[in-house]
Scaffold this motif. Structure first.
Motif, PDB file in Angstrom:
ATOM      1  N   PRO A  55      77.096  35.583  36.261  1.00  0.00           N
ATOM      2  CA  PRO A  55      77.145  36.761  35.403  1.00  0.00           C
ATOM      3  C   PRO A  55      75.875  36.865  34.563  1.00  0.00           C
ATOM      4  O   PRO A  55      75.114  35.884  34.449  1.00  0.00           O
ATOM      5  CB  PRO A  55      78.354  36.485  34.511  1.00  0.00           C
ATOM      6  N   LYS A  56      75.658  38.029  33.996  1.00  0.00           N
ATOM      7  CA  LYS A  56      74.523  38.268  33.080  1.00  0.00           C
ATOM      8  C   LYS A  56      73.198  37.763  33.663  1.00  0.00           C
ATOM      9  O   LYS A  56      72.344  37.232  32.940  1.00  0.00           O
ATOM     10  CB  LYS A  56      74.801  37.655  31.714  1.00  0.00           C
ATOM     11  N   ALA A  57      73.061  37.926  34.974  1.00  0.00           N
ATOM     12  CA  ALA A  57      71.817  37.517  35.627  1.00  0.00           C
ATOM     13  C   ALA A  57      70.683  38.428  35.152  1.00  0.00           C
ATOM     14  O   ALA A  57      70.850  39.630  35.065  1.00  0.00           O
ATOM     15  CB  ALA A  57      71.973  37.615  37.141  1.00  0.00           C
ATOM     16  N   GLU A  58      69.554  37.824  34.836  1.00  0.00           N
ATOM     17  CA  GLU A  58      68.391  38.609  34.436  1.00  0.00           C
ATOM     18  C   GLU A  58      67.272  38.351  35.437  1.00  0.00           C
ATOM     19  O   GLU A  58      66.413  37.487  35.258  1.00  0.00           O
ATOM     20  CB  GLU A  58      68.002  38.276  32.985  1.00  0.00           C
ATOM     21  N   GLY A  59      67.342  39.088  36.544  1.00  0.00           N
ATOM     22  CA  GLY A  59      66.261  39.094  37.520  1.00  0.00           C
ATOM     23  C   GLY A  59      66.200  37.877  38.425  1.00  0.00           C
ATOM     24  O   GLY A  59      67.033  36.960  38.363  1.00  0.00           O
ATOM     25  N   GLY A  60      65.181  37.892  39.279  1.00  0.00           N
ATOM     26  CA  GLY A  60      64.997  36.838  40.270  1.00  0.00           C
ATOM     27  C   GLY A  60      64.836  35.462  39.643  1.00  0.00           C
ATOM     28  O   GLY A  60      65.272  34.461  40.227  1.00  0.00           O
ATOM     29  N   LEU A 113      75.761  39.299  39.103  1.00  0.00           N
ATOM     30  CA  LEU A 113      76.075  40.488  38.296  1.00  0.00           C
ATOM     31  C   LEU A 113      74.777  40.941  37.631  1.00  0.00           C
ATOM     32  O   LEU A 113      74.235  40.231  36.784  1.00  0.00           O
ATOM     33  CB  LEU A 113      77.113  40.115  37.239  1.00  0.00           C
ATOM     34  N   THR A 114      74.306  42.124  38.028  1.00  0.00           N
ATOM     35  CA  THR A 114      72.908  42.462  37.755  1.00  0.00           C
ATOM     36  C   THR A 114      72.654  43.308  36.517  1.00  0.00           C
ATOM     37  O   THR A 114      71.508  43.458  36.127  1.00  0.00           O
ATOM     38  CB  THR A 114      72.324  43.257  38.938  1.00  0.00           C
ATOM     39  N   THR A 115      73.667  43.919  35.925  1.00  0.00           N
ATOM     40  CA  THR A 115      73.353  44.933  34.901  1.00  0.00           C
ATOM     41  C   THR A 115      74.119  44.726  33.614  1.00  0.00           C
ATOM     42  O   THR A 115      74.496  45.679  32.940  1.00  0.00           O
ATOM     43  CB  THR A 115      73.692  46.346  35.428  1.00  0.00           C
ATOM     44  N   LEU A 153      68.370  45.412  33.301  1.00  0.00           N
ATOM     45  CA  LEU A 153      68.104  46.695  33.972  1.00  0.00           C
ATOM     46  C   LEU A 153      66.635  46.778  34.394  1.00  0.00           C
ATOM     47  O   LEU A 153      66.314  47.301  35.456  1.00  0.00           O
ATOM     48  CB  LEU A 153      68.424  47.875  33.049  1.00  0.00           C
ATOM     49  N   PHE A 154      65.768  46.252  33.531  1.00  0.00           N
ATOM     50  CA  PHE A 154      64.330  46.351  33.812  1.00  0.00           C
ATOM     51  C   PHE A 154      63.866  45.332  34.856  1.00  0.00           C
ATOM     52  O   PHE A 154      62.739  45.388  35.308  1.00  0.00           O
ATOM     53  CB  PHE A 154      63.532  46.179  32.513  1.00  0.00           C
ATOM     54  N   LEU A 214      73.007  54.846  35.847  1.00  0.00           N
ATOM     55  CA  LEU A 214      71.687  54.250  36.093  1.00  0.00           C
ATOM     56  C   LEU A 214      71.851  52.791  36.527  1.00  0.00           C
ATOM     57  O   LEU A 214      71.236  52.354  37.517  1.00  0.00           O
ATOM     58  CB  LEU A 214      70.827  54.320  34.819  1.00  0.00           C
ATOM     59  N   ALA A 215      72.691  52.053  35.805  1.00  0.00           N
ATOM     60  CA  ALA A 215      72.910  50.634  36.141  1.00  0.00           C
ATOM     61  C   ALA A 215      73.428  50.512  37.571  1.00  0.00           C
ATOM     62  O   ALA A 215      72.971  49.665  38.353  1.00  0.00           O
ATOM     63  CB  ALA A 215      73.909  50.016  35.154  1.00  0.00           C
ATOM     64  N   ARG A 216      74.370  51.374  37.916  1.00  0.00           N
ATOM     65  CA  ARG A 216      74.967  51.375  39.260  1.00  0.00           C
ATOM     66  C   ARG A 216      73.892  51.640  40.316  1.00  0.00           C
ATOM     67  O   ARG A 216      73.811  50.942  41.340  1.00  0.00           O
ATOM     68  CB  ARG A 216      76.044  52.452  39.281  1.00  0.00           C
TER      69      ARG A 216
END
Ligand code: COA
Ligand code: MG
Length: 293
Positions: A91-96, A125-127, A133-134, A178-180
């Motif tokens: 969860p709460k993944a922030e990018g690669g 979970l990406t967003t 998001l960025f 947008l997140a979707r």
């Protein structure tokens, strides 16, 4: 995989119920549905469940959702590797970079538990944070463990300070659309499955069906569930229809008839090679779902 059912990892009753839910995958939760006091008990309950249910032929794919990398709980949660889950939900993944971090942790856990290196998959979970998001464009190529990307509106709306994330009709508002969309594009760029978020109004079957159909229309190939009563609808919506299978077969046949062609016409519509790739993907999903042509 069409349906991914969340099951709180501390509930023997719900874990037991999930065995016959019909979901293609279970997401056994150690994160948001578990209070801080119950995290340790949930890990033990989850390991016992995995060790037992893993042996059952025809069982769903088994994932465990750990707590995010910023919580300081992830390593303790990875004790569940003792139960050899098929994958971990981050969860709460922030990018690669977060995926690379998780990949390293899983490599260590696999060595410790005598699991073949790289066997454990990741679903991210990406967003769930504004920062994430960025970073949607950075998941591709981070790790071969990645099999799917999904998105969440609940944590994001809290972080954004929003009063609501859906309108009066139950449709997601702009920031969440947008997140979707970012999740969908990130999954396509990473060549992994795009999985739609949960529908929390779990007695509203019409609303669930509408949201699942809109997700399929846009390119998602599965959806998460929070209640067993949502599984049947999700499986039905994401099982390729006879019409879709017939269209895919026509595209594959047209290219097979002209192997050197970059583009073909069928019934007055143009199809190029990306359509061929999509058609093949649809056929393998149909096969996995046991769909009838
Ligand atoms: N997995 C497995 N079984 C579940 C379940 C789930 N996600 N949600 C409900 N059930 C079971 C209930 O235990 C109950 O079992 P019983 O018939 O043996 O009594 C049955 O399904 C019917 O449940 P119901 O009474 O309709 O719902 P509830 O009020 O018990 O539970 C929730 C509602 C939302 C608390 C529950 O669905 C839940 O825990 N969902 C998952 C939450 C989660 O994991 N969140 C994190 C991701 S967002
Ligand atoms: Mg959450």
């Amino acid at each position: 995989m069409r349906s991914f059912l969340f099951v709180p990892g501390d509930s023997d009753k719900k874990l037991d119920k999930s065995r016959t839910s019909g979901a293609d995958a279970l997401l056994i939760d150690l994160e948001d549905s578990i209070s801080p006091e119950r995290k340790a008990a949930a890990r033990a309950t989850t390991i016992a469940f995995l060790e037992d249910f893993r042996q059952t032929p025809g069982r769903p794919h088994l994932f465990v959702r750990v707590n995010g990398l910023a919580t300081g709980l992830t390593d303790a949660d990875l004790a569940v590797m003792e139960g050899r889950p098929d994958g971990i939900v981050l969860p709460k993944a922030e990018g690669g970079a977060a995926l690379v971090h998780m990949d390293a942790k899983l490599g260590v856990a696999e060595a410790r538990h005598d699991i073949p290196d790289g066997q454990t998959h990741i679903l991210a979970l990406t967003t769930e944070t504004a920062k994430a998001l960025f970073l949607a464009g950075t998941y591709a190529g981070a790790t071969a463990r990645l099999i799917g990307l999904t998105w969440g509106a609940e944590d994001l709306s809290v972080e954004l300070g929003a009063e609501a994330n859906r309108d009066a009709d139950g449709r997601f508002l702009d920031p969440y659309r947008l997140a979707r969309s970012l999740c969908l594009a990130a999954a396509a760029a990473s060549e992994v499955q795009a999985i739609d978020t949960v529908y929390i109004d779990f007695r509203n079957q019409d609303g669930l069906r509408r949201e699942a159909e809109e997700a399929r229309r846009d390119g998602f190939t599965g959806k998460m569930a929070i209640h067993p009563g949502q599984v049947e609808i999700i499986n039905a919506v994401f099982t390729p229809t006879p019409d879709a299978i017939a269209r895919a077969k026509a595209v594959i046949a047209a290219f097979a008839a002209e192997p050197a062609a970059g583009v073909v016409g069928i019934d007055g519509v143009m199809y190029d090679r990306p359509h061929l790739t999509r058609a093949k993907q649809l056929m393998s999903r149909a096969q996995a779902a046991g769909a009838k042509a």
